[in-house]
Design a protein around this motif. Structure first.
Motif: not given
Length: 178
Positions: A27-31, A138-143, A145-149
């Motif tokens: 949800x956060x990535x889509x938002x 792309x870096x924003x989205x990657x960050x 996901x990486x932070x969540x993981x």
């Protein structure tokens, strides 16, 4: 799902914690993606909706992480340490990889932004900042996901308290206690 995401009391098993983290991350990535791509239209009602969704996501994160900390027999206030760590990971990722996404064009864009800021040219500054965010998308989205993981790996690996504690009875799944 409502109890998992919006009730900070009690305990949750590791599997349930991961379900919550996956839902919140998606949800956060889509938002965030919608916010970046529709930045020009984010004023008014769409901006208010985005802010309300952000607050709901923050609260849901608190609930999911707090219950996982509760299951480990500790306080949910450890979420503050998670957020501080996420901030440092975010800064580290942008420090290490931001230049790769920007290149010479990004450097020129940053210079143009500084000139626009100095000359108080709001329109040019807004346009340049939108282009900059598009370059870093792309870096924003990657960050995110990486932070969540990373946060989920650390908090998800906490050993469950096998006894009843102040937050309730154990979750009862034997594989959690490994």
């Amino acid at each position: 799902m409502k109890d998992l995401l919006f009730n900070p009391k009690g305990r949750i098993a590791k599997r349930r914690f991961w379900q919550g983290v996956v839902v919140l991350t998606v949800v956060a990535v889509i938002k965030r993606g919608v916010e970046i791509k529709l930045a020009a239209a984010m004023a008014g009602v769409l901006g208010i909706f985005s802010m309300a969704l952000t607050l709901a996501l923050v609260y849901a994160n608190i609930c999911v992480f707090a219950k996982r900390f509760h299951d480990a027999g500790t306080t949910g206030w450890w979420i503050m340490a998670v957020w501080i760590a996420k901030f440092f990971v975010f800064v580290l990722l942008f420090g290490l990889f931001g230049g790769l996404f920007l290149g010479d064009q990004g450097t020129a864009l940053l210079e143009a932004m500084m000139e626009s800021w100095a000359s108080a040219d709001e329109a040019q500054l807004t346009q340049a900042s939108r282009r900059l965010v598009d370059m870093l998308f792309p870096l924003i989205i990657f960050s995110y996901v990486a932070n969540a993981v990373l946060a989920a790996l650390v908090v998800g690996s906490l050993r469950s308290d096998p006894n009843k504690n102040q937050h309730g009875p154990p979750t009862g799944l034997p594989e959690e206690f490994n």
